[in-house]
Structure formats: structure tokens, C-alpha cells
Design a protein around this motif. Structure first.
Motif, mmCIF file in Angstrom:
data_model
loop_
_atom_site.group_PDB
_atom_site.id
_atom_site.type_symbol
_atom_site.label_atom_id
_atom_site.label_comp_id
_atom_site.label_asym_id
_atom_site.label_seq_id
_atom_site.Cartn_x
_atom_site.Cartn_y
_atom_site.Cartn_z
ATOM 1 N N TYR A 1 0.835 -1.212 0.000
ATOM 2 C CA TYR A 1 0.000 0.000 0.000
ATOM 3 C C TYR A 1 0.863 1.252 0.000
ATOM 4 C CZ TYR A 1 -4.515 -2.213 0.485
ATOM 5 O OH TYR A 1 -5.648 -2.931 0.249
ATOM 6 N N ALA B 1 -8.211 3.115 -1.044
ATOM 7 C CA ALA B 1 -8.836 3.162 0.283
ATOM 8 C C ALA B 1 -9.831 2.009 0.457
ATOM 9 C CB ALA B 1 -9.529 4.500 0.489
ATOM 10 N N ARG B 2 -10.630 1.750 -0.573
ATOM 11 C CA ARG B 2 -11.602 0.647 -0.521
ATOM 12 C C ARG B 2 -10.868 -0.690 -0.423
ATOM 13 N NH1 ARG B 2 -13.677 -0.236 -5.458
ATOM 14 N NH2 ARG B 2 -13.982 1.980 -5.684
ATOM 15 N N GLU C 1 -7.290 6.914 -5.748
ATOM 16 C CA GLU C 1 -7.123 6.918 -4.294
ATOM 17 C C GLU C 1 -8.318 6.262 -3.604
ATOM 18 O OE1 GLU C 1 -6.056 10.687 -2.621
ATOM 19 O OE2 GLU C 1 -4.603 11.079 -4.210
ATOM 20 N N GLU C 2 -9.512 6.438 -4.173
ATOM 21 C CA GLU C 2 -10.702 5.812 -3.593
ATOM 22 C C GLU C 2 -10.613 4.288 -3.684
ATOM 23 O OE1 GLU C 2 -11.092 8.187 -6.156
ATOM 24 O OE2 GLU C 2 -11.289 9.836 -4.741
ATOM 25 N N ILE D 1 0.624 4.031 -2.928
ATOM 26 C CA ILE D 1 0.294 5.420 -2.623
ATOM 27 C C ILE D 1 1.439 6.342 -3.043
ATOM 28 C CG2 ILE D 1 -0.085 7.031 -0.723
ATOM 29 C CD1 ILE D 1 -1.717 4.766 0.622
ATOM 30 N N ARG E 1 -7.949 -1.202 0.889
ATOM 31 C CA ARG E 1 -7.380 -1.335 2.238
ATOM 32 C C ARG E 1 -8.438 -1.834 3.228
ATOM 33 N NH1 ARG E 1 -3.065 2.577 3.892
ATOM 34 N NH2 ARG E 1 -1.840 0.973 4.858
ATOM 35 N N ILE E 2 -9.643 -1.322 3.108
ATOM 36 C CA ILE E 2 -10.727 -1.773 3.989
ATOM 37 C C ILE E 2 -11.032 -3.246 3.733
ATOM 38 C CG2 ILE E 2 -13.194 -1.492 4.488
ATOM 39 C CD1 ILE E 2 -12.771 1.541 3.923
#
Length: 153
Positions: free
Chosen positions: A41, A98-99, A94-95, A45, A101-102
Motif C-alpha cells: 500500500y 482506500a476501498r 485513491e478511492e 500510494i 485497504r478496507i
């Protein structure tokens, strides 16, 4: 003493180490997977932020490095039973990161819950076998003259 004591000591050591390893190994594998995913990650990023900052000739090198990191991330997600991120695009948004990672955090939590509900081996028994194996090997390695002199045999 008898060299067979050394053999039985070695067998006890191997059995004890096998029991301890069987208990620790699944948690260790999940821990290593979590570390690898966190590192990937960070790579995703950082490559996403670098790509947004400069769109110059170095972009092809950046894309190549990113695709290598991307394939590693997809491989790690596949180990968790999750699909690849970004729907085949070179750079995920980026979304999406983030999704993702969840999703990976939830998948790792499910793996840990599964590990916690499994039947655990008796680790205390494994440790006792390792200690017993050490003592048996020590006694088996003693010369017969030492045993006769000190233990009256």
C-alpha cells in the motif's frame, strides 16, 4: 549411559518443536501477509502521488515499477481471496486504494478469527518435550565411567 537415550531425546525434541510450530505457524503467516500488504500500500500510494506530481519521461520507468508493485499487490489480494484492484487500469484511484485497504483489513480479520477458533495443540506439553529431550540427550552423552563414579552403576 546408553546412546539410545540420546536418540529418544532427539525424538522428544523433534516432537516438541513440531507441536510448538503447529501452534505458532498460522499466526506467523498472517502477520507476514499483513506486513507485505502494508508495504505494498505504501508503494502504491507513493507511486500514485509521484505520478500526479510529474508527468515527464520518467513516467515510463515509474509505470514499470508501479506495475511490478501492482502485480505483487494483486497476488497478495488473491491469497486473501479478493479480486485485483483498479479494474485492470495501470494506476488505481485513491478511492480504490482506500476501498482495497478496507477489504484487505476485513479479510485479514476473518483469517485471524478463523485461526483463533481452531483447536490449539498443547504448547506446554511441547515445551516439556523439548526440555525432556535435552535432558535425555545430555544423559545419553555422558561417558559410562562418569555414570559409574557418580551414580553408582
Amino acid at each position: 549411559m546408553s546412546p539410545w537415550l540420546s536418540v529418544w531425546g532427539l525424538v522428544a525434541d523433534m516432537a516438541g518443536v513440531a507441536i510448538i510450530t503447529y501452534d505458532i505457524w498460522p499466526e506467523y503467516r498472517v502477520h507476514r501477509l499483513r506486513e507485505a500488504i502494508e508495504w505494498q500500500y505504501k508503494v502504491l500510494i507513493s507511486s500514485l502521488s509521484e505520478t500526479q506530481e510529474d508527468e515527464e519521461p520518467a513516467q515510463t520507468i515509474q509505470e514499470m515499477l508501479h506495475s511490478m508493485g501492482r502485480s505483487e499487490m494483486d497476488r497478495l489480494r488473491q491469497r486473501l481471496g479478493l479480486p485485483a484492484i483498479g479494474e485492470g487500469r495501470m494506476l488505481p484511484t485513491e478511492e480504490e486504494i482506500a476501498r482495497s485497504r478496507i477489504e484487505t483489513d476485513a479479510a485479514i480479520a476473518r483469517k485471524m478469527a478463523k485461526i483463533e477458533t481452531r483447536t490449539r495443540p498443547p504448547v506446554g506439553f511441547g515445551v516439556m518435550l523439548v526440555i525432556l529431550g535435552f535432558l535425555l540427550q545430555l544423559l545419553g552423552a555422558l561417558p559410562p565411567a562418569f555414570v559409574r563414579a557418580h551414580f553408582g552403576g
